[in-house]
Design a protein around this motif. Structure first.
Motif, short mmCIF file in Angstrom:
data_model
loop_
_atom_site.label_atom_id
_atom_site.label_comp_id
_atom_site.label_asym_id
_atom_site.label_seq_id
_atom_site.Cartn_x
_atom_site.Cartn_y
_atom_site.Cartn_z
N GLU A 66 4.09 15.06 17.52
CA GLU A 66 5.39 15.56 18.00
C GLU A 66 6.42 15.73 16.88
O GLU A 66 7.24 16.64 16.92
N LEU A 67 6.39 14.84 15.90
CA LEU A 67 7.41 14.85 14.86
C LEU A 67 7.03 15.82 13.73
O LEU A 67 5.86 15.93 13.36
N ASP A 68 8.00 16.48 13.17
CA ASP A 68 7.73 17.48 12.14
C ASP A 68 7.55 16.86 10.76
O ASP A 68 6.58 17.15 10.06
N ASP A 69 8.50 16.04 10.36
CA ASP A 69 8.48 15.46 9.01
C ASP A 69 8.17 13.97 9.15
O ASP A 69 9.06 13.13 9.24
N VAL A 70 6.88 13.64 9.19
CA VAL A 70 6.46 12.29 9.55
C VAL A 70 5.35 11.81 8.63
O VAL A 70 4.57 12.60 8.10
N MET A 71 5.31 10.50 8.43
CA MET A 71 4.28 9.91 7.58
C MET A 71 3.85 8.57 8.16
O MET A 71 4.66 7.82 8.69
N VAL A 72 2.55 8.30 8.07
CA VAL A 72 2.02 7.01 8.52
C VAL A 72 2.41 5.94 7.50
O VAL A 72 2.30 6.15 6.29
N TYR A 73 2.84 4.79 8.00
CA TYR A 73 3.19 3.67 7.13
C TYR A 73 2.21 2.54 7.40
O TYR A 73 2.15 2.00 8.50
N GLY A 74 1.40 2.22 6.37
CA GLY A 74 0.44 1.13 6.50
C GLY A 74 0.81 0.01 5.55
O GLY A 74 1.72 -0.77 5.79
N GLY A 75 0.10 -0.05 4.40
CA GLY A 75 0.45 -1.03 3.38
C GLY A 75 1.78 -0.71 2.71
O GLY A 75 2.56 -1.59 2.35
N GLY A 76 2.04 0.59 2.53
CA GLY A 76 3.34 1.04 2.04
C GLY A 76 3.54 0.99 0.54
O GLY A 76 4.63 1.32 0.06
N THR A 77 2.52 0.62 -0.23
CA THR A 77 2.73 0.48 -1.67
C THR A 77 3.05 1.83 -2.32
O THR A 77 3.99 1.94 -3.11
N ALA A 78 2.29 2.86 -2.00
CA ALA A 78 2.55 4.17 -2.60
C ALA A 78 3.86 4.75 -2.09
O ALA A 78 4.63 5.36 -2.85
N ILE A 79 4.14 4.57 -0.80
CA ILE A 79 5.37 5.10 -0.22
C ILE A 79 6.60 4.51 -0.90
O ILE A 79 7.54 5.22 -1.26
N GLN A 80 6.59 3.20 -1.10
CA GLN A 80 7.74 2.56 -1.73
C GLN A 80 7.95 3.05 -3.15
O GLN A 80 9.09 3.28 -3.59
N ILE A 81 6.86 3.23 -3.89
CA ILE A 81 6.99 3.74 -5.27
C ILE A 81 7.56 5.14 -5.28
O ILE A 81 8.47 5.45 -6.06
N LEU A 82 7.04 6.01 -4.42
CA LEU A 82 7.51 7.40 -4.38
C LEU A 82 8.97 7.47 -3.94
O LEU A 82 9.73 8.32 -4.43
N ARG A 83 9.37 6.60 -3.03
CA ARG A 83 10.77 6.60 -2.60
C ARG A 83 11.69 6.18 -3.74
O ARG A 83 12.74 6.77 -3.97
N LYS A 84 11.28 5.14 -4.47
CA LYS A 84 12.11 4.67 -5.59
C LYS A 84 12.21 5.73 -6.69
O LYS A 84 13.22 5.80 -7.40
N GLN A 85 11.17 6.55 -6.82
CA GLN A 85 11.19 7.61 -7.83
C GLN A 85 11.92 8.85 -7.35
O GLN A 85 12.06 9.83 -8.09
N GLY A 86 12.39 8.83 -6.12
CA GLY A 86 13.09 9.98 -5.58
C GLY A 86 12.20 11.15 -5.27
O GLY A 86 12.64 12.31 -5.26
N LEU A 87 10.94 10.87 -4.97
CA LEU A 87 9.98 11.93 -4.72
C LEU A 87 9.58 12.04 -3.26
O LEU A 87 8.78 12.91 -2.90
N LEU A 88 10.11 11.17 -2.41
CA LEU A 88 9.73 11.17 -1.01
C LEU A 88 10.98 11.06 -0.14
O LEU A 88 11.78 10.14 -0.30
N PHE A 89 11.12 12.01 0.79
CA PHE A 89 12.30 12.04 1.65
C PHE A 89 11.91 12.25 3.11
O PHE A 89 12.59 12.93 3.86
N THR A 90 10.80 11.67 3.51
CA THR A 90 10.33 11.81 4.89
C THR A 90 11.34 11.25 5.88
O THR A 90 11.93 10.20 5.65
N GLU A 91 11.55 11.96 6.99
CA GLU A 91 12.53 11.54 7.98
C GLU A 91 12.01 10.45 8.91
O GLU A 91 12.76 9.57 9.34
N ASP A 92 10.71 10.51 9.25
CA ASP A 92 10.15 9.57 10.22
C ASP A 92 8.90 8.90 9.66
O ASP A 92 8.07 9.55 9.02
#
Length: 282
Positions: free
Chosen positions: A21-47
């Motif tokens: 249903e959601l357009d800009d969405v990402m699965v969050y599991g362990g979150g290690t890669a997501i957190q790194i990409l967010r801190k680097q300003g490379l990830l701006f997923t809404e959901d």
């Protein structure tokens, strides 16, 4: 996570419905890669769909033929579980080389391959073992060979609305030998400049050599060839290097030039092949 909406479904059906249903969405599991990409300003997923509450995704199931690794199983568990070390030792070895123990205790098996980075350690072993990736969506489930899962530079076969639920890894064939070699130029915990997983499988009258290469091309590479009784160890190594060199296309970065990484790739292949041939050749 300080930005973005976090959804916490209780069932797989709820999770896949959200992903569809959601357009800009990402699965969050362990979150290690997501957190790194967010801190680097490379990830701006809404959901984000946090799947931690869904039953069964942290299971590691063993049968006579294979091991199924739930998407939320930590890398560290794959590395250390006595059953994986006994039945799929090349995979246990590769998982044990990812980053450092702190990261491996958090990072998940499904998230690792979903990240799709060409330098990842576990996929080199998964391709030689011919693992299967299980995907689920609101429309149902499907399976993809891991050899076809990585489609391009940092791209996978996961489609919108889908999530990885598990990885099934066939047990190593009886009598086979394996090795995983990782070459680094910076810290012990850093990405590899090159890595190689090799599985040598005795067949009737010949030995099949399966190779998984990491960090030397835009995606994880799978290669295989047969060796015959008249070939000695040096001839096998030379054949492996010829095949590996034909697909090497390293990406230069702070860890080294393309030529430097290709050289380390050759070293990794040779070491892994020689180690896997022990006790198989006269």
């Amino acid at each position: 996570m300080s930005a973005g909406r976090v959804h916490r479904p209780e069932t797989l059906e709820e999770a896949t419905a959200l992903l569809g249903e959601l357009d800009d969405v990402m699965v969050y599991g362990g979150g290690t890669a997501i957190q790194i990409l967010r801190k680097q300003g490379l990830l701006f997923t809404e959901d984000y769909v946090d799947i931690a509450r869904i039953p069964g995704l942290s299971d590691l199931t063993v049968t006579d033929d294979d091991i199924t690794i739930g998407t939320l199983v930590p890398l560290r568990r794959v590395e250390t579980d006595p059953r994986t070390r006994r039945l799929i030792p090349v995979a246990a070895a590769a998982y044990g080389e990812a980053a450092n123990p702190r990261v491996r205790n958090t990072a998940s098996a499904g998230g690792n391959i979903a990240h799709g980075d060409y330098r990842l350690d576990p996929p080199t072993a998964l391709v030689v073992l011919d693992a299967t990736v299980h995907l689920a969506s609101a429309a149902g489930s499907r399976e993809v060979s891991v050899r076809e899962f990585f489609t391009d530079f940092q791209e996978t076969d996961v489609q919108h609305g889908e999530m990885i639920t598990a990885i099934t890894v066939p047990r190593q064939p009886d009598g086979s030998r394996s090795s995983f070699v990782k070459m680094r130029s910076l810290s012990e915990n850093d990405w590899p400049c090159a890595s190689a997983a090799v599985l040598a499988v005795p067949e009737d009258g010949f030995v099949e050599i399966r190779m998984g290469l990491g960090a030397v091309a835009p995606t994880t590479v799978y290669l295989a060839f047969d060796i015959t009784p008249d070939m000695d160890e040096q001839q096998v190594v030379e054949a492996a290097l010829d095949i590996a060199e034909s697909v090497m296309d390293p990406i230069a970065d702070i860890r080294g030039s393309a030529s430097y990484k290709a050289q380390l790739g050759r070293v990794a292949v040779e070491e892994a092949v020689r180690s896997s041939l022990k006790e198989l050749l006269p």
